[in-house]
Design a protein around this motif. Structure first.
Motif: not given
Length: 451
Positions: A33, A197, A200
């Motif tokens: 990220l 994200q 995840n």
């Protein structure tokens, strides 16, 4: 007389919970990220923290204050059939189908693969998977010892090794954050991209799964009253969540700084290996191997334990020892598919399952204000389910999403569901379902009182 937990005992439980949560995915996703978000890492990391630590903490609170011993009890507030289906799906995702195989594969690709040539890797991965899950199975055979294994032994080793690497990286940074390039959707939607994200990490799902472990641990220490168990569970959870938030942030910024010397990598594991090798050379690779394998092993122990305890309750014809054997064997097979494939197949499943988990976490937190209303649980969940299916299909691989009927469904979501294009098309249906069901339930109860 009821036992009162000392600060040291709370610290150990918090350390245990952190150790259960923080696996390899928690290492590699924040770094990736950071590389993709570049100069927008602050907003992206903030979104990531909402789903990465905020939702897990709310999940712990929801289990604690609702008096639910596990995720099945909590989901039963909708109805028992839904509870069984949701619980089985959740544990299959964080167990043998996705999370457990990912732990072994990530451990291998980051910790072992750099030391062997490409031709030998398939065979070594198979052998490594067997050894990895044999060790995890051995620890999981005695679940009452999980506090000792994870909280007092494995987790401190992990934190010392990771802290050493982070210290080196921030004392001598690889590059500047303000000048880092921003990739893709992080340019205009940094927060929402970071938010999705965070799925995840699987931590919101894991919070519902690990609730049974932490509650059992508090009970085993001599605490009996439900209110006291809830208080200690929340206090211990806060310790782990704060620690996770600090490490996530440091890893995200480490990923951004790494752009000063390295290109954006295919995944965070590669970036982490590059950083470790840059600062420490061969020794760095060895330290990284210890960090990753330790992180994965401690999480695998917790997942195998919670999966087996839950399935032994849901399907009591088989024993706990039978389930730990099954859930240790299946990931050995799936781990050999490879990390990239595991992530590819898990993404649409997470886009479907996560909204349902979020709703199940938030509704118990509203009960002190609105009381328990089964209709509210049911309609909010069903409205969310409808949108979550479309979100999941939208994230599916091309060979699924390109089917004409699937394309039509996705186009419907794109045209009529707000926030669909940023992966959160479920939000408005969930809110609408909640409002409608709450009004209907209020009117229904008023009519009963009048009658």
């Amino acid at each position: 007389m009821e036992h009162k937990l000392s600060f040291r005992e709370k610290l150990f439980i918090g350390s245990m919970l952190f150790g259960l949560f923080f696996g390899a995915g928690n290492l590699i996703f924040p770094i990736h990220l950071g590389q993709e978000a570049g100069a927008n890492v602050f907003s992206a990391n903030l979104g990531f923290l909402v789903t990465g630590i905020g939702l897990p903490f709310l999940g712990i609170i929801a289990l604690a204050i609702s008096g639910s011993g596990n995720v099945y009890d909590l989901a039963s507030k909708v109805n028992q059939r839904y509870a069984k289906i949701f619980t089985v799906l959740l544990y299959l995702v964080i167990g043998p189908f996705f999370a457990l195989p990912r732990l072994a594969t990530t451990s291998f690709e980051i910790g072992i693969a750099p030391f062997i040539n490409a031709q030998q890797q398939p065979l070594v991965l198979a052998l490594f998977s067997v050894i990895f899950f044999l060790i995890a199975w051995g620890f999981a055979r005695k679940p009452t010892k999980i506090l000792v294994y994870v909280g007092k032994f494995l987790n401190p080793i992990f934190l010392i090794l990771l802290g050493f690497l982070l210290l080196l990286a921030f004392v001598n940074p690889l590059g500047s954050i303000t000048d880092a390039a921003v990739q893709g959707s992080y340019q205009s939607e940094a927060f929402s991209t970071g938010f999705t994200q965070g799925y995840n990490t699987l931590d919101a799902l894991a919070a519902l799964a690990f609730g049974i472990v932490i509650i059992s641990t508090v009970k085993n220490l001599g605490v009996k009253k439900e209110a006291t168990i809830a208080k200690y569970t929340i206090q211990s959870g806060a310790i782990s969540i704060i620690l996770m938030g600090v490490i996530y942030t440091l890893l995200a910024y480490l990923g951004t700084m790494s752009l000063g010397s390295f290109a954006v990598s295919e995944n965070g594991g590669i970036a982490l290996a590059q950083v470790a090798n840059y600062y420490l050379g061969g020794l760095g690779s060895f330290i990284l191997a210890l960090i990753v394998i330790t992180a994965c092993l401690k999480t695998a122990i917790g997942l195998i334990t919670s999966f087996s305890e839950t399935f032994a309750d849901l399907f009591p014809k088989r024993s706990y020892n039978f389930y730990i054997l099954v859930v240790s064997f299946l990931p050995c097979l799936f781990a050999n598919v490879g990390l990239t494939k595991i992530i590819e197949f898990s993404t649409p499943v997470l886009m479907f399952l996560y909204p349902l988990a979020i709703v199940l976490i938030l509704l118990p937190l509203l009960e002190p204000l609105i009381g328990y209303r089964r209709l509210v649980y049911q309609m909010t969940t069903y409205f969310t389910l409808f949108a979550a299916i479309i979100d999941g299909l939208n994230a599916a691989p091309a060979w699924i999403s390109n089917w004409s009927i699937i394309e039509s469904i996705i186009n419907f979501g794109s045209n009529y569901l707000p926030f669909f294009n940023i992966g959160m098309g479920w939000i408005i249906p969930a809110v609408v379902g909640f409002i409608i069901s709450f009004i209907l339930d209020l009117n229904f109860n008023k009519r009963i009182k009048k009658t």
